[in-house]
Design a protein around this motif. Sequence first.
Motif, PDB file in Angstrom:
ATOM      1  N   ASP A 184       0.853  -1.197   0.000  1.00 23.53           N
ATOM      2  CA  ASP A 184       0.000   0.000   0.000  1.00 23.53           C
ATOM      3  C   ASP A 184       0.880   1.234   0.000  1.00 23.53           C
ATOM      4  OD1 ASP A 184      -2.002   2.071   0.737  1.00 23.53           O
ATOM      5  OD2 ASP A 184      -3.264   0.326   1.169  1.00 23.53           O
ATOM      6  N   GLY A 210       3.123  -1.725  -6.004  1.00 17.61           N
ATOM      7  CA  GLY A 210       3.033  -3.005  -6.689  1.00 17.61           C
ATOM      8  C   GLY A 210       4.317  -3.434  -7.352  1.00 17.61           C
ATOM      9  N   SER A 236      -3.281  -6.176  -0.982  1.00 21.51           N
ATOM     10  CA  SER A 236      -2.784  -5.092  -1.830  1.00 21.51           C
ATOM     11  C   SER A 236      -3.825  -3.998  -2.033  1.00 21.51           C
ATOM     12  CB  SER A 236      -2.367  -5.640  -3.200  1.00 21.51           C
ATOM     13  OG  SER A 236      -1.979  -4.593  -4.073  1.00 21.51           O
ATOM     14  N   GLY A 245      -2.598  -2.118  -8.137  1.00 16.75           N
ATOM     15  CA  GLY A 245      -2.949  -3.413  -7.579  1.00 16.75           C
ATOM     16  C   GLY A 245      -3.553  -4.367  -8.589  1.00 16.75           C
ATOM     17  N   THR A 249      -1.854  -7.920  -9.358  1.00 20.12           N
ATOM     18  CA  THR A 249      -2.606  -9.171  -9.268  1.00 20.12           C
ATOM     19  C   THR A 249      -2.500  -9.972 -10.556  1.00 20.12           C
ATOM     20  OG1 THR A 249      -4.181  -8.131  -7.750  1.00 20.12           O
ATOM     21  CG2 THR A 249      -4.867 -10.181  -8.805  1.00 20.12           C
ATOM     22  N   LEU A 265      -7.520  -7.775  -2.727  1.00 23.89           N
ATOM     23  CA  LEU A 265      -7.471  -6.343  -3.014  1.00 23.89           C
ATOM     24  C   LEU A 265      -8.235  -5.623  -1.914  1.00 23.89           C
ATOM     25  CD1 LEU A 265      -7.968  -6.346  -6.890  1.00 23.89           C
ATOM     26  CD2 LEU A 265      -5.864  -5.929  -5.613  1.00 23.89           C
ATOM     27  N   THR A 267      -9.052  -1.896  -0.602  1.00 24.45           N
ATOM     28  CA  THR A 267      -8.950  -0.572  -1.185  1.00 24.45           C
ATOM     29  C   THR A 267     -10.063   0.356  -0.754  1.00 24.45           C
ATOM     30  OG1 THR A 267      -8.981   0.603  -3.324  1.00 24.45           O
ATOM     31  CG2 THR A 267     -10.180  -1.461  -3.206  1.00 24.45           C
TER      32      THR A 267
END
Length: 310
Positions: A184, A210, A236, A245, A249, A265, A267
């Motif tokens: 993050d 990432g 993430s 992200g 992924t 994920l 977020t």
Amino acid sequence: MAGVLDSVNQRTQLVGQNRLELLMFRLNGSQMYGINVFKVKEVLPCPPLSVIPHSSRVVRGVAYIRGRTITVLDLSIAMGSNALRDEGKGFIIIAEYNNSVQGFLVRGVERIVNMNWEAIHSPPKGSGRTHYLTAVTEVDKKLVEILDVERILAEVAPAPMALSDSYTSETVREEAINTVLIVDDSSVARTQIRRCCEAIGLNTVVLNDGKQAFNHLKAMAEAGEDPTDKYILVISDIEMPEMDGYTLTASIKNDPRLSGLHVMLHTSLSGVFNQAMVEKVGADDFLAKFHPDELAQRVLKQLEQRQASA
């Protein structure tokens, strides 16, 4: 229905391509700022605001918009500058963060630019730890600062951080011996997730974007180490400089050495397009920020599945 599907299709074209649309705006001066269009619901001239007694200085008031009352924050005050003068000549960016809708008062809105996340960079080293930037970029040879809105919101209205007692029992602490990889770009979000995982007895490795995470996982694989043996899951963010992200992924799932990793994920992007995007990139789970009990529950469920399979 066709219009909704067309909208989803248009937005998901950016997914996995490491691209974003950036809405650029100004505050008091000439400096340009940016916010991801995915978080923006609409932009409109600032309507009359009703003052809330004893509210935070950052809260300029509330407005009744589209059948709901929305809190309006002055981003200039939030960053330690002077309040925007004559708000009636300003604009409100209505955005959705962490399952709630807020309005951000700005002086002017410029335009939307389509960019690659590789052109978005972390704030320069030496800028300290108290700034409100999550990233910077350049548009038309001018610096654009991307604000850490999660940090601003955390200071105005802090989210609950404490876990329920049921998630921090000694039994969990004794059994939880695995590691979670946290990715993050927001310092506030990294701290929230790390504390939550460590409170239930897990080890953590924390990275800022990432690209760092993917390089880290590839290096492990190239050294003959199986990342799935170390990490019970990857948590993430989606919005991150260098590599977002979604792209992280997709890159993990497309690499046979890494594809067994469980990717969640996590977020503040809590809009209606997320499920289509999550399915497109192959993420194993999705959770909107920030609910510590729910995050702990998802992490512990994955831990139990790993322990059962072992």
